[in-house]
Enzyme design. Structure first.
Site, mmCIF file in Angstrom:
data_model
loop_
_atom_site.group_PDB
_atom_site.id
_atom_site.type_symbol
_atom_site.label_atom_id
_atom_site.label_comp_id
_atom_site.label_asym_id
_atom_site.label_seq_id
_atom_site.Cartn_x
_atom_site.Cartn_y
_atom_site.Cartn_z
ATOM 1 C CB THR A 154 10.707 2.061 -5.113
ATOM 2 O OG1 THR A 154 11.467 2.688 -6.339
ATOM 3 C CG2 THR A 154 10.710 3.138 -4.327
ATOM 4 C CG ASP A 155 14.776 1.402 -9.112
ATOM 5 O OD1 ASP A 155 13.563 2.204 -8.982
ATOM 6 O OD2 ASP A 155 15.079 1.160 -10.079
ATOM 7 C CD GLU A 156 10.807 5.931 -8.753
ATOM 8 O OE1 GLU A 156 10.714 7.137 -8.402
ATOM 9 O OE2 GLU A 156 10.171 5.392 -9.364
ATOM 10 C CE1 TYR A 209 6.404 5.697 -4.762
ATOM 11 C CE2 TYR A 209 8.175 5.940 -6.158
ATOM 12 C CZ TYR A 209 7.140 5.229 -5.496
ATOM 13 O OH TYR A 209 7.412 3.808 -5.337
ATOM 14 C CE LYS A 249 7.562 2.619 -1.409
ATOM 15 N NZ LYS A 249 6.692 1.595 -0.925
ATOM 16 C CB ALA A 308 -0.813 -0.193 1.246
#
Ligand code: NAD
Ligand code: TYD
Length: 339
Positions: free
Chosen positions: A125-127, A153, A157, A82
């Site tokens: 995430t890889d971000e 974002y 994360k 989520a």
């Protein structure tokens, strides 16, 4: 195993539920999802009647609702998909990203501490690693690459990842984290690059490429990601981070042209629009650790995956046409109207 999957009415969570129900028929899955704009119950229609499945509509930030669910289910594992997941929306309005992605993660982990858990898995995430330069193709993100985020974002994360690692160290919570590259496949919400380009091309609408389209993403077919998460929750080690990616780097413009070719549409639909603020140039994952320690390798090549994906969007028009005929129209006008 009794598994709570949060965000299961979204793209990857939905695919994960389909994957686990098929692969482990003895498991029970409870999906907890708020059904934001990105959540679609139609994604879960194929499993809704299954006796191994339960759907609960709730917000991961709603402590009372989350604790109640834990008291009812006493899950062995929680997998947290989520999230608010779209970079462009985070640039417009960061607040809900901080709320869901950080506070929601904390609430879920508090419940895990209170009621006990075998594993809490954070889907990241890889971000969180920021970006890599285009002129250094030798560089990849490893699990040791410093966190260096660009967007609200990715910052939210990364904050959740740090919190998860802190809960492991401070409270001994059995946590794992996966950091995956860009996914594509069925049930992908048509605000993201690949499904947006497929939907627009099928409707002969302009294909809005940010900047010059030279940014590189490392694409992975969603089922390969689901298999990685499933392996990590069963065989991964507490406190560990696993990068997930398939060494499949592509420039945005090449993907858009490929979609035009596959659909028999003219490249004249391509429209270059104003670039995204703070746009990351290149993502590229080194997946050596998950391969070495858990034997994971991607199984679907990009050539096969993109064809399967395009076929899915052709055969499931109702799924995405319902989405783009609703509230999505206001979003689209806002995001692309004067770009
Ligand atoms: P998505 O936007 O398609 O789905 C998100 C789901 O979470 C939706 O069903 C939504 O209703 C639900 N949700 C949102 N806020 C909620 C809340 N407060 N409480 C309960 N449910 C809520 O996202 P996705 O692309 O499937 O991504 C899933 C996860 O994977 C995210 O954590 C994302 O950061 C991560 N991830 C995505 C990608 C990608 O390429 N899409 C790559 C790597 C990691
Ligand atoms: P996106 O699917 O939003 O994923 P992320 O930003 O998380 O990587 O975007 C993928 C790439 O495509 C990114 O470089 C931005 C670009 N892009 C466009 O050029 N046009 C678009 O309309 C969208 C949504 C994305």
């Amino acid at each position: 195993m009794n598994i709570i999957v949060t965000g299961g009415a979204g793209f990857i969570g939905g695919n994960f539920i389909h994957y686990v129900i098929k692969k482990h028929p003895d498991d029970r899955i409870v999906c907890l999802d708020k059904l934001t704009y990105a959540g679609n119950l139609s994604t879960l229609a194929p499993v809704m009647e299954s006796s191994a499945f339960r759907f609960v509509r709730a917000d991961i930030c709603d402590r009372e609702a989350v604790y109640r669910l834990f008291e009812e289910e006493y899950p062995d594992v929680v997998v947290n998909f989520a999230a608010e997941s779209h970079v462009d929306r985070s640039i417009e309005d960061p607040g809900v990203f901080l709320q869901t992605n950080i506070m929601g993660t904390a609430t879920l982990m508090d419940a895990c501490r209170k009621y006990g858990i075998r594993r809490y898995h954070q889907v990241s995430t890889d971000e969180v690693y920021g970006d890599l330069p285009l002129d250094r193709p030798d560089l990849f993100f490893t699990e040791e690459t410093p966190i260096h985020t660009s967007s609200p974002y990715s910052s939210s994360k990364a904050s959740a990842d740090l919190l998860a690692l802190a809960y492991h160290r401070t409270y001994g919570l059995p946590v794992t984290i996966s950091r995956c590259s860009n996914n594509y496949g069925p049930y992908h919400f048509p605000e993201k690059l690949i499904p947006l380009m497929i939907a627009n091309a099928l409707n002969d609408k302009p294909l809005p490429v940010y900047g010059q389209g030279l940014n590189v993403r490392d694409w992975l077919y969603v089922e390969d990601h689901c298999r990685a998460v499933d392996l990590i929750i069963r065989e991964g080690k507490d406190g560990e981070v696993y990068n997930v990616g398939g060494h499949n780097e592509m420039r945005n413009i090449d993907i858009v042209k490929l979609i035009c070719r596959e659909l028999g549409k003219s490249e004249s639909l391509i429209t270059y629009v104003a670039d995204r603020k703070g746009h990351d140039m290149r993502y590229a994952i080194d997946p050596a650790k998950i391969h070495r320690e858990l034997g994971w390798l991607p199984e679907t090549s990009f050539a096969d995956g993109i064809r399967k994906t395009i076929r899915w969007y052709l055969e499931n028009r109702e799924w995405w046409e319902t989405i783009i005929s609703g509230e999505y129209r206001n979003y689209y006008e806002n995001m692309y109207g004067n770009r």
